[in-house]
Design a protein around this motif. Structure first.
Motif, short mmCIF file in Angstrom:
data_model
loop_
_atom_site.label_atom_id
_atom_site.label_comp_id
_atom_site.label_asym_id
_atom_site.label_seq_id
_atom_site.Cartn_x
_atom_site.Cartn_y
_atom_site.Cartn_z
N TYR A 98 0.70 -1.05 0.14
CA TYR A 98 -0.10 0.08 0.01
C TYR A 98 0.67 1.27 0.14
N ILE A 99 0.73 2.14 -0.93
CA ILE A 99 1.69 3.22 -1.30
C ILE A 99 0.74 4.45 -1.24
N ASP A 100 1.32 5.68 -0.29
CA ASP A 100 0.57 6.65 -0.46
C ASP A 100 0.85 7.79 -1.53
N GLU A 101 0.01 8.70 -1.67
CA GLU A 101 0.33 9.88 -2.80
C GLU A 101 1.56 10.35 -2.86
N ASN A 102 2.38 10.20 -1.85
CA ASN A 102 3.96 10.65 -2.18
C ASN A 102 5.00 9.45 -2.08
N GLY A 103 4.57 8.39 -2.41
CA GLY A 103 5.16 7.26 -3.05
C GLY A 103 5.75 6.39 -1.77
N HIS A 104 5.34 6.77 -0.57
CA HIS A 104 5.88 6.09 0.56
C HIS A 104 4.92 4.60 0.92
N VAL A 105 5.64 3.63 1.22
CA VAL A 105 5.07 2.42 1.47
C VAL A 105 4.45 2.55 2.70
N ARG A 106 3.06 2.41 3.23
CA ARG A 106 2.54 2.65 4.51
C ARG A 106 2.20 1.31 5.21
N ARG A 107 2.08 0.21 4.58
CA ARG A 107 1.93 -1.09 5.07
C ARG A 107 2.12 -2.37 3.90
N THR A 108 2.19 -3.44 4.37
CA THR A 108 1.98 -4.65 3.39
C THR A 108 1.48 -5.58 4.26
N ALA A 121 11.69 -4.79 3.95
CA ALA A 121 12.43 -4.19 2.88
C ALA A 121 11.47 -3.25 2.04
N PHE A 122 10.27 -3.62 1.94
CA PHE A 122 9.17 -2.89 1.20
C PHE A 122 8.89 -1.51 2.00
N LEU A 123 8.91 -1.52 3.43
CA LEU A 123 8.65 -0.43 3.98
C LEU A 123 9.66 0.61 3.96
N ALA A 169 11.41 1.03 1.12
CA ALA A 169 11.25 1.52 -0.32
C ALA A 169 10.39 2.75 -0.85
N ARG A 170 10.66 3.33 -1.81
CA ARG A 170 10.10 4.51 -2.33
C ARG A 170 9.44 4.06 -3.65
N PHE A 171 8.33 4.47 -4.02
CA PHE A 171 7.53 4.27 -5.21
C PHE A 171 7.07 5.41 -6.14
N ARG A 172 6.92 5.60 -7.26
CA ARG A 172 6.30 6.51 -7.91
C ARG A 172 4.70 6.25 -7.73
N PRO A 173 3.97 7.13 -6.84
CA PRO A 173 2.59 6.79 -6.76
C PRO A 173 1.71 6.68 -8.10
N THR A 205 -2.14 3.95 -3.64
CA THR A 205 -1.99 2.63 -4.72
C THR A 205 -2.00 1.58 -3.75
N ARG A 206 -2.39 0.43 -4.81
CA ARG A 206 -2.36 -0.92 -3.91
C ARG A 206 -1.52 -1.72 -5.16
N LEU A 207 -0.38 -2.23 -4.66
CA LEU A 207 0.41 -3.30 -5.75
C LEU A 207 0.21 -4.75 -5.12
N LEU A 208 0.21 -5.58 -6.24
CA LEU A 208 0.20 -7.02 -5.57
C LEU A 208 1.20 -7.42 -6.25
N ILE A 209 2.49 -7.95 -5.40
CA ILE A 209 3.86 -8.33 -5.85
C ILE A 209 4.07 -9.82 -5.46
N GLU A 210 4.42 -10.54 -6.40
CA GLU A 210 4.94 -12.10 -5.90
C GLU A 210 6.40 -11.85 -5.96
#
Length: 109
Positions: free
Chosen positions: A25-35, A53-55, A57-61, A71-76
């Motif tokens: 779960y990524i917020d509007e700023n690209g921070h992972v808030r939880r998995t 590891a994912f907490l 990380a930074r992503f593009r929202p 954003t919610r990403l599903l990652i395997e």
């Protein structure tokens, strides 16, 4: 930068491949808030390694009509024990219709 999830310390190397689906779960700023794990669960050590590891990380929202959105990403994640004389590592691939990264990360112990 790729997200590197180390094979957990203290866990006996499994033969074959262990997979974990993880909702990120990524917020509007690209921070992972939880998995959270989705579907079949693995030993807690694998889930903690992925979460930690994912907490960090930074992503593009995601975007909707030009605006950044949560954003919610599903990652395997696939954890693979390599031969005893090599490092243990894992391979990441995306699930849920996302483009699949093809990088393999090998981690020294």
């Amino acid at each position: 930068a790729p997200v590197v999830v180390p094979y957990p310390d203290g866990v006996v190397a499994h033969s074959g491949r262990l997979t974990l689906q993880l909702a990120v779960y990524i917020d509007e700023n690209g921070h992972v808030r939880r998995t959270e794990p989705v579907g079949e669960r693995l030993e807690a050590a694998f889930e903690r390694a992925a979460n930690d590891a994912f907490l960090q990380a930074r992503f593009r929202p995601g975007e909707r009509q030009g605006q950044a959105v949560k954003t919610r990403l599903l990652i395997e994640l696939a954890f693979e024990a390599l031969p005893a004389d090599a490092a243990r590592g894992m391979r990441l691939s995306a699930a849920g219709g996302l483009p699949a990264p093809t990088e393999t990360h090998t981690l020294a112990r």
